[in-house]
Design an enzyme around this catalytic site. Structure first.
Site, PDB file in Angstrom:
ATOM      1  CG  HIS A   1       6.658  -2.173   0.559  1.00  0.00           C
ATOM      2  ND1 HIS A   1       7.077  -2.799  -0.587  1.00  0.00           N
ATOM      3  CD2 HIS A   1       5.865  -1.156   0.150  1.00  0.00           C
ATOM      4  CE1 HIS A   1       6.566  -2.194  -1.651  1.00  0.00           C
ATOM      5  NE2 HIS A   1       5.821  -1.188  -1.227  1.00  0.00           N
TER       6      HIS A   1
ATOM      7  CG  ASP B   1      -1.763   2.780  -3.801  1.00  0.00           C
ATOM      8  OD1 ASP B   1      -1.486   1.592  -4.025  1.00  0.00           O
ATOM      9  OD2 ASP B   1      -1.041   3.721  -4.164  1.00  0.00           O
TER      10      ASP B   1
HETATM   11  O1  DOR Z   1       3.188   3.849  -2.864  1.00  0.00           O
HETATM   12  C1  DOR Z   1       2.884   3.041  -3.720  1.00  0.00           C
HETATM   13  N1  DOR Z   1       3.143   1.717  -3.556  1.00  0.00           N
HETATM   14  N2  DOR Z   1       2.289   3.457  -4.822  1.00  0.00           N
HETATM   15  C2  DOR Z   1       2.044   2.645  -5.853  1.00  0.00           C
HETATM   16  O2  DOR Z   1       1.505   3.100  -6.821  1.00  0.00           O
HETATM   17  C3  DOR Z   1       2.443   1.222  -5.802  1.00  0.00           C
HETATM   18  C4  DOR Z   1       2.615   0.754  -4.437  1.00  0.00           C
HETATM   19  C5  DOR Z   1       3.330  -0.561  -4.270  1.00  0.00           C
HETATM   20  O3  DOR Z   1       3.139  -1.482  -5.073  1.00  0.00           O
HETATM   21  O4  DOR Z   1       4.063  -0.706  -3.296  1.00  0.00           O
HETATM   22 ZN    ZN Z   2      -1.025   1.033  -5.984  1.00  0.00          ZN
HETATM   23 ZN    ZN Z   3       0.001   3.463  -8.411  1.00  0.00          ZN
END
Ligand code: DOR
Ligand code: ZN
Ligand code: ZN
Length: 357
Positions: A267, A263
């Site tokens: 960002h 995961d």
């Molecule tokens: O922390 C997270 N970020 N959890 C997720 O399930 C999605 C992900 C994202 O797309 O940034």
């Molecule tokens: Zn994710």
């Molecule tokens: Zn997720």
């Protein structure tokens, strides 16, 4: 010097985001060239999450475009890594049976579900007739369902979202549906709690879970314990110590129902360090190194390769990756930033380095 050779990983849950685009409104998602090469360097395969902006991956046309972007980035890495993306589509209220069939014909083997309220529209009702038909179709095609296992309901604390999902959706769903859909393989993504682990253990071999590296080494204290730490903020939110230790023990137990899905979710810095900051831990640049350290500290290095490179492939029904990666035991400091993104554990020391051949 101590070295470690491991079969190339399968990261069965990763976010690659989008390519640089001409649409300035979405520049923040234009990270693929920056982030994907990290994963490609040590993974033979990775399951690519279908939530780039501005549009999620909702149909075969989206999959084709997204896959060719990923391959273009891979082909630009030198030397070209042996890496294949495992493409997914999002299964939401608007997904039709035809969309599922077309995606499957193109080679999509997994559908991702975000329950409504977590990220956008998602799937509002797992138990409706329409959803039932979609699961039936995926069952018939031998596909895998990947589920973000949280429910965001009024009055429910963020720390309880996983538990509430298990009680209200996952457990009733599996109890009712496993007879109707005996082929359907279901993955509880990024399991983060004792309840999640125990639930997955209770069901048959078609039910598995991915575990991230960051949930193996963070609790809620690492998010809000000493000031706010936005780069550790992710969904599901890291929980209590007993949850973290349970995840460690499970990942190192040799139980094939639990395998790696990082995961890794980059960002840009400004979207993390602000009010209403984005959720996601960017672990891709340090994943093998961090996992080696966590497993070694627990005296379980011998369990690492099954977790990173065997159990997931077996669950997906894929051959094991051929190539190897090499790590050497040598301290290094994780950079403060990679491009526009702050990595998980920025500025901290790790004991293993990844050797790129
Ligand atoms: O922390 C997270 N970020 N959890 C997720 O399930 C999605 C992900 C994202 O797309 O940034
Ligand atoms: Zn994710
Ligand atoms: Zn997720």
């Amino acid at each position: 010097m101590k070295t470690l050779k491991l079969r190339r990983f399968d990261d069965l849950h990763v976010h690659f985001r989008g390519l640089k685009s001409k649409t300035p409104a979405y520049y923040e998602d234009n990270l693929m060239e920056q982030v994907a090469p990290f994963t490609m360097n040590y993974c033979g395969r990775a399951t690519i999450m279908p939530n780039p902006k501005p549009r999620h991956i909702l149909c075969v046309k989206d999959v084709k475009r997204y896959k060719s972007h990923i391959e273009m980035v891979r082909n630009s890495v030198s030397p070209q890594p042996s890496f294949d993306p495992i493409m997914t589509i999002e299964i939401s209220d608007s997904t039709t049976l035809k969309i599922i069939e077309e995606a499957h014909s193109f080679g999509v083997i997994a559908g991702k579900i975000y329950p409504t309220g977590i990220y956008g529209k998602g799937l509002s009702d797992f138990f409706s007739y329409k959803s039932w038909q979609k699961f039936g179709k995926m069952n018939d095609l031998g596909m895998i369902v990947l589920i973000h296992g949280e429910l965001d309901l009024p009055g429910v604390l963020v720390t309880n979202r996983e538990k509430i999902f298990l009680e209200n959706v996952f457990i009733p769903f599996l109890s009712r549906y496993s007879r109707s859909f005996p082929n359907l393989r279901i993955v509880l993504e990024h399991v983060s709690s004792v309840s999640g682990v125990e639930t997955v253990k209770c069901f048959g071999k078609n039910v598995a879970a991915t575990i991230t590296a960051h949930h193996l080494c963070t609790t809620l204290n690492n998010v809000v314990g000493k000031g706010t730490q936005p780069h550790n903020m992710c969904n599901p939110i890291p929980k209590d110590y007993h949850d973290m230790y349970c995840l460690q023990e499970t990942a190192m137990s040799g139980n094939p129902k639990f395998f790696l899905g990082s995961d890794s979710a980059p960002h840009i810095r400004k979207n993390k360090e602000c009010a209403h900051g984005a959720c996601g831990a960017f672990t891709a640049p340090i994943l093998p190194q961090l996992l080696a350290e966590i497993f070694e500290n627990a005296g379980k290095l011998d369990k690492l390769e099954d977790f990173t490179s065997r159990f997931g492939a077996e669950f997906y029904g894929l051959p094991l990756n051929e190539g190897k990666i090499k790590l050497v035991k040598k301290d290094w400091i994780i950079p403060e930033q990679y491009g526009d993104v702050v990595p998980f554990m920025a500025g901290q020391k790790l004991q293993w380095q990844l050797l790129l051949e």
